[in-house]
Design a protein around this motif. Structure first.
Motif, PDB file in Angstrom:
ATOM      1  N   VAL A 267       0.843  -1.201   0.000  1.00  0.00           N
ATOM      2  CA  VAL A 267       0.000   0.000   0.000  1.00  0.00           C
ATOM      3  C   VAL A 267       0.879   1.252   0.000  1.00  0.00           C
ATOM      4  O   VAL A 267       0.644   2.194  -0.769  1.00  0.00           O
ATOM      5  CB  VAL A 267      -0.943   0.022   1.230  1.00  0.00           C
ATOM      6  CG1 VAL A 267      -1.859   1.245   1.164  1.00  0.00           C
ATOM      7  CG2 VAL A 267      -1.770  -1.247   1.300  1.00  0.00           C
ATOM      8  N   SER A 270       2.583   2.265  -3.297  1.00  0.00           N
ATOM      9  CA  SER A 270       1.713   2.434  -4.467  1.00  0.00           C
ATOM     10  C   SER A 270       2.085   3.696  -5.236  1.00  0.00           C
ATOM     11  O   SER A 270       2.706   4.615  -4.696  1.00  0.00           O
ATOM     12  CB  SER A 270       0.256   2.526  -4.002  1.00  0.00           C
ATOM     13  OG  SER A 270       0.092   3.716  -3.238  1.00  0.00           O
ATOM     14  N   GLY A 278       5.638   6.789   0.861  1.00  0.00           N
ATOM     15  CA  GLY A 278       4.309   6.317   1.241  1.00  0.00           C
ATOM     16  C   GLY A 278       3.997   6.637   2.687  1.00  0.00           C
ATOM     17  O   GLY A 278       2.864   7.021   3.029  1.00  0.00           O
ATOM     18  N   TRP A 282       0.967   8.984   4.005  1.00  0.00           N
ATOM     19  CA  TRP A 282      -0.030   8.606   5.013  1.00  0.00           C
ATOM     20  C   TRP A 282      -0.249   9.763   5.991  1.00  0.00           C
ATOM     21  O   TRP A 282      -1.389  10.093   6.350  1.00  0.00           O
ATOM     22  CB  TRP A 282       0.441   7.356   5.761  1.00  0.00           C
ATOM     23  CG  TRP A 282      -0.506   6.924   6.848  1.00  0.00           C
ATOM     24  CD1 TRP A 282      -1.590   6.106   6.713  1.00  0.00           C
ATOM     25  CD2 TRP A 282      -0.463   7.308   8.233  1.00  0.00           C
ATOM     26  NE1 TRP A 282      -2.233   5.965   7.919  1.00  0.00           N
ATOM     27  CE2 TRP A 282      -1.556   6.686   8.875  1.00  0.00           C
ATOM     28  CE3 TRP A 282       0.387   8.113   8.991  1.00  0.00           C
ATOM     29  CZ2 TRP A 282      -1.815   6.847  10.236  1.00  0.00           C
ATOM     30  CZ3 TRP A 282       0.139   8.280  10.341  1.00  0.00           C
ATOM     31  CH2 TRP A 282      -0.960   7.650  10.959  1.00  0.00           C
ATOM     32  N   LEU A 314      -1.782   9.802   0.533  1.00  0.00           N
ATOM     33  CA  LEU A 314      -2.511   8.586   0.194  1.00  0.00           C
ATOM     34  C   LEU A 314      -4.002   8.920   0.119  1.00  0.00           C
ATOM     35  O   LEU A 314      -4.448   9.969   0.571  1.00  0.00           O
ATOM     36  CB  LEU A 314      -2.263   7.506   1.246  1.00  0.00           C
ATOM     37  CG  LEU A 314      -0.808   7.037   1.451  1.00  0.00           C
ATOM     38  CD1 LEU A 314      -0.781   5.876   2.451  1.00  0.00           C
ATOM     39  CD2 LEU A 314      -0.151   6.616   0.148  1.00  0.00           C
ATOM     40  N   THR A 315      -4.778   8.000  -0.413  1.00  0.00           N
ATOM     41  CA  THR A 315      -6.233   8.192  -0.512  1.00  0.00           C
ATOM     42  C   THR A 315      -6.913   7.717   0.768  1.00  0.00           C
ATOM     43  O   THR A 315      -6.339   6.970   1.561  1.00  0.00           O
ATOM     44  CB  THR A 315      -6.801   7.393  -1.692  1.00  0.00           C
ATOM     45  OG1 THR A 315      -6.609   5.985  -1.414  1.00  0.00           O
ATOM     46  CG2 THR A 315      -6.110   7.749  -3.002  1.00  0.00           C
ATOM     47  N   GLN A 318      -6.872   4.026   0.876  1.00  0.00           N
ATOM     48  CA  GLN A 318      -5.595   3.457   1.311  1.00  0.00           C
ATOM     49  C   GLN A 318      -5.424   3.572   2.825  1.00  0.00           C
ATOM     50  O   GLN A 318      -4.893   2.667   3.468  1.00  0.00           O
ATOM     51  CB  GLN A 318      -4.443   4.151   0.576  1.00  0.00           C
ATOM     52  CG  GLN A 318      -4.375   3.762  -0.900  1.00  0.00           C
ATOM     53  CD  GLN A 318      -3.406   4.631  -1.693  1.00  0.00           C
ATOM     54  OE1 GLN A 318      -3.310   5.837  -1.465  1.00  0.00           O
ATOM     55  NE2 GLN A 318      -2.700   4.020  -2.627  1.00  0.00           N
ATOM     56  N   GLU A 321      -7.434   0.817   4.295  1.00  0.00           N
ATOM     57  CA  GLU A 321      -6.764  -0.470   4.067  1.00  0.00           C
ATOM     58  C   GLU A 321      -5.611  -0.662   5.065  1.00  0.00           C
ATOM     59  O   GLU A 321      -5.411  -1.757   5.603  1.00  0.00           O
ATOM     60  CB  GLU A 321      -6.255  -0.517   2.625  1.00  0.00           C
ATOM     61  CG  GLU A 321      -5.400  -1.737   2.257  1.00  0.00           C
ATOM     62  CD  GLU A 321      -6.163  -3.054   2.243  1.00  0.00           C
ATOM     63  OE1 GLU A 321      -5.523  -4.082   1.978  1.00  0.00           O
ATOM     64  OE2 GLU A 321      -7.379  -3.054   2.517  1.00  0.00           O
TER      65      GLU A 321
END
Length: 328
Positions: A267, A270, A278, A282, A314-315, A318, A321
């Motif tokens: 994740v 990505s 990443g 976050w 991040l989305t 995500q 997740e």
């Protein structure tokens, strides 16, 4: 992604910074406490540190966070030298409250007295080679709140004199952050935040109080940057104190933490991100008030960290997740 900006306003100060800051603990080099416990990140090459700061500036980083005690004054000296004539292009944050011996590079205690604030600031200004600090932060995370109210009042005097532009408290306690936030020029709380150590109460407090959340340990002391090997002597991670999770004594990272990072790897990586990018994405996705301040010791690390700004947060999917994978 459209709403993401690579700049942030620091709390209620109106001071604009890059969404990513650089933390300058590691470039202070080796220092220790009175028992010989390492408090730095091991040996450091000052010339490489200067090159890394210059690279960060070229890549749009405008916020640098240090403390007087990092390397017992050495981090401030290196940062001041690296910024040089570009000082006015950046926002400099430093901290006070610890007492140290520059000669022996040893932490000798702490001083929460109102009289010490001015002495500490004068010394920091000299080491940084500047006439003002943009964000001045109390470095004693568990200082007495009543005493902190006195220190807040001293900070207001320093703002009035033009020696600092704003101030904050480096604390993981929302109630303490609120004490400082009663001052009109308090604009930030600095606290731990990373994908393995969420801090919902602090982020909520920053929202309620109108403060920036300056995030220390955004890469979990290097673990979210892909660090695996055992730390060398002179590195705090080789003999981690009780407050530093994620590391075993002398044998590198905690296997449980590594397992959690491995579970998140797909994740976090990505969209062509590195693991570190990443992890920073976050943090930005957690709150628009966040300004993560990863450490660095090389040009390569500066490039990796600064590169996160182009990738953005991040989305929401995500984030959900990641919570699922961590059982949160």
């Amino acid at each position: 992604m459209d709403s993401y900006s690579t700049t942030r306003t620091l709390g209620r100060s109106g001071i604009e910074v890059s969404a990513l800051g650089f933390g300058c603990w590691a470039i202070g080099g080796e220092w220790q406490d009175g028992t010989g416990q390492p408090l730095g990140w091991g040996k450091v090459d000052d010339e490489e540190s200067v090159r890394a700061v210059h690279r960060a500036l070229d890549l749009g980083v405008t916020f640098f966070d240090t403390a007087d005690t990092y390397g017992a004054g050495h981090s401030e000296r290196v940062l001041g030298r690296a910024l040089g004539k570009r000082r006015d292009d950046v926002v400099v944050a430093t901290k006070w409250g610890n007492v140290f011996d520059e000669e022996t590079r040893t932490l000798t205690g702490s001083d929460d007295s109102p009289a010490y604030v001015r002495r500490a600031l004068t010394a920091s200004l000299r080491r940084l080679g500047t006439d003002h600090v943009d964000l001045y932060q109390l470095h004693l995370s568990d200082a007495d709140p009543a005493r902190a109210a006195e220190l807040r009042d001293v900070c207001e005097e320093l703002v009035a004199e033009g020696l600092i532009r704003a101030y904050g408290w480096s604390t993981d306690d929302p109630d303490r952050a609120a004490v400082f936030a009663e001052g009109p020029h308090c604009t930030a709380v600095q606290h731990t935040l990373n994908v393995l150590q969420d801090a919902p109460e602090l982020l909520r407090a920053a929202d309620d109080l109108g403060l920036a959340a300056v995030n220390r340990s955004p890469l979990a002391m290097g673990l979210l940057g892909g660090r695996r090997q055992a730390a060398g002597s002179g590195d705090i991670r080789s003999r981690p104190p009780a407050w530093l999770p994620g590391f075993g004594d002398g044998d590198g990272a905690d296997p449980e933490w590594i397992a959690r990072i491995d579970a998140l790897r797909a994740v976090l990586a990505s969209g062509g991100r590195t693991l570190a990018q990443g992890a920073l994405g976050w943090i930005w996705a957690r709150s628009p008030r966040t300004v993560p301040i990863p450490g660095f010791r090389s040009v390569a690390q500066a490039e990796d960290n600064a590169g996160a700004m182009a990738k953005g947060p991040l989305t929401a999917g995500q984030l959900a997740e990641i919570d699922r994978l961590l059982g949160r």
